[in-house]
Design an enzyme around this catalytic site. Structure first.
Site, PDB file in Angstrom:
ATOM      1  N   GLY A  74      -2.273 -10.192  -4.409  1.00  0.00           N
ATOM      2  CA  GLY A  74      -3.739 -10.144  -4.216  1.00  0.00           C
ATOM      3  C   GLY A  74      -4.144  -9.424  -5.872  1.00  0.00           C
ATOM      4  N   ASP A 133      -6.115  -5.875   4.414  1.00  0.00           N
ATOM      5  CA  ASP A 133      -5.350  -5.636   5.745  1.00  0.00           C
ATOM      6  C   ASP A 133      -3.866  -5.355   5.126  1.00  0.00           C
ATOM      7  OD1 ASP A 133      -4.308  -5.606   8.168  1.00  0.00           O
ATOM      8  OD2 ASP A 133      -4.376  -7.949   8.457  1.00  0.00           O
TER       9      ASP A 133
END
Lengths: 284, 284
Positions: free
Chosen positions: B144, B161
């Site tokens: 990410g 998440d």
């Protein structure tokens, strides 16, 4: 019952099969079988002291304040001027401790069936049992049904701090119990009963809510978070003889003199805001 | 790791020592060690299918909708017109399933590091993984951090998440991650990250909230109930580049076309109403 294994206490119930919570135990403080139930007091590593009745966690020092404050103040602050309060059950004294904090309350009657829970809570859970010695409180050791039959039209608020609807507590979730509470209330009176969790027992929540709704002109369902209760929350049904009561709107907003850890007037309002699946099951 | 014993799976973590949740298992559907983590899919008796990563429950079919809807719609409905959304993590597809439901969202990018979680969720959790095949979704299998470094000022909403802040997920709770998210947002953008439970990890909640507050002009903390998460609830920190955003007021109120089981506009508002002990720790 083999509840303890390798230093851990495990809670399981037929009400939430296939799901258990366990707490690591530093010390078993006391265990006995009273005339009514199996009583255990534990010192736990994560949750402080805990009271277990018939294998089910009744309260732990970690999170008891959420349950005690909410089952007490949701009904008390929904009433414009509660003076006389009845607590059914609640032998550990936690609900009494909270109810006695309310400024307008002058007299609290508590009827608990098991003298041993009272005596042992005074010894092992003094932070809760302090409520049992409050000057506003009169404690009666007997059956709640029989007590209410003798005390009709007497109370502004009746709080039922019961165990779950298996075995001896089943009658406290039935129609004739709600009718008896209604007749023990003064005009405009309010009742509040614990009714478990919608996540594993939506049927019990719906059934008890329906009974409350059939018995009182106004009924509602609210809930609070209590990590050591099954699924981490517990709900309450509330009923009022005053048809103009809106349980979402607390009547008494000056909390400045009251020592609180969970309850606020905003938490009161939010307690009645339900997830869609619960709203759909209860109100549609 | 010996997580399974006599037909029960037990979850324990250094983040909530002395407290465990156990689920009775009908069948171990799959277990493997990927390049990143230990992956287990279970068929349980009480909670349907469950995904376990490094011993921690990520989701169960019983209650996943509460988490997925709330981590998605708290930020999405706080934004007046979200079009491009980034999901970091969420390999099971549950968050993608919810985000894609939002009418104004046109493009969802999801960056998940572990291809095996994606592939296995498609096989064992099809009700969640359906989100991974939605036409609005572009799925990237990579880190990410690296993804966001290449995609600056692109997103209206970023949802993280992640798993809990032990081991590999720790960087997602740190200042430079929140700064990276800020730079990947369009003007007026919003972030939302899971941040655990105040009951056992109030320190982590406070620390992460403070980071978010230092990074964004507006920050808030909300929570939802998820029975199979530790203490039965999970919280979120939200930050907005638009200083006029009030997270308690959903911007988009027509939910008629959206299939929801937990979220309502009233639940949105109630999610930000905190118990007094949390309010005192965060805001005073």
């Amino acid at each position: 019952m083999n509840l303890m294994k390798e230093g851990w206490f495990t809670e399981s119930s037929e009400l939430w099969p296939g799901l258990t919570l366990s707490m690591e135990v530093s010390k078993v403080l006391h265990r006995e079988k009273s005339d009514y139930q199996d009583i255990i007091f534990l010192e736990t590593k994560a949750c402080g002291r805990a009271l277990i009745l018939d294998g089910i966690i009744q309260c732990t020092e970690l999170d008891e304040f959420s349950y005690q404050e909410m089952i007490s103040f949701l009904p008390l602050f929904s009433h414009p001027n509660p003076k006389k309060v009845l607590i059914v059950g609640g032998g550990d004294g936690g609900v009494a401790r909270e109810v006695c904090k309310h400024p307008s309350v002058t007299e609290v009657s508590q009827v608990e069936i098991d003298q041993r829970v009272i005596d042992l809570s005074k010894q092992y859970l003094p932070k809760m049992a302090v409520g049992l010695s409050h000057p506003k409180l009169k404690l009666y050791v007997e059956d709640g049904f029989k007590f209410m039959e003798r005390h009709q039209a007497e109370f502004d608020v009746i709080i039922t701090d019961s165990s779950d609807p298996v075995g001896p507590a089943i009658p406290l979730f039935q129609k004739n119990y709600f009718e008896l509470m209604r007749s023990a209330l003064k005009p405009g009176g309010i009742v509040c009963s614990q009714v478990g969790t919608p996540w594993t027992n939506l049927d019990i929540v719906c059934k008890t809510y329906k009974i409350c709704q059939e018995t009182f002109p106004v009924a509602s369902y609210g809930y609070t978070c209590v990590p050591t209760y099954p699924t981490g929350q517990i709900g309450f049904v509330l009923g009022s003889l005053n048809k103009d009561i809106n349980f979402k709107e607390p009547q008494y907003k000056d909390l400045s003199g009251i020592n609180l850890k969970y309850y606020t007037t905003d938490i009161h309002k939010a307690a009645f805001v339900l997830p869609k699946f619960v709203e759909d099951a209860l109100y549609v």
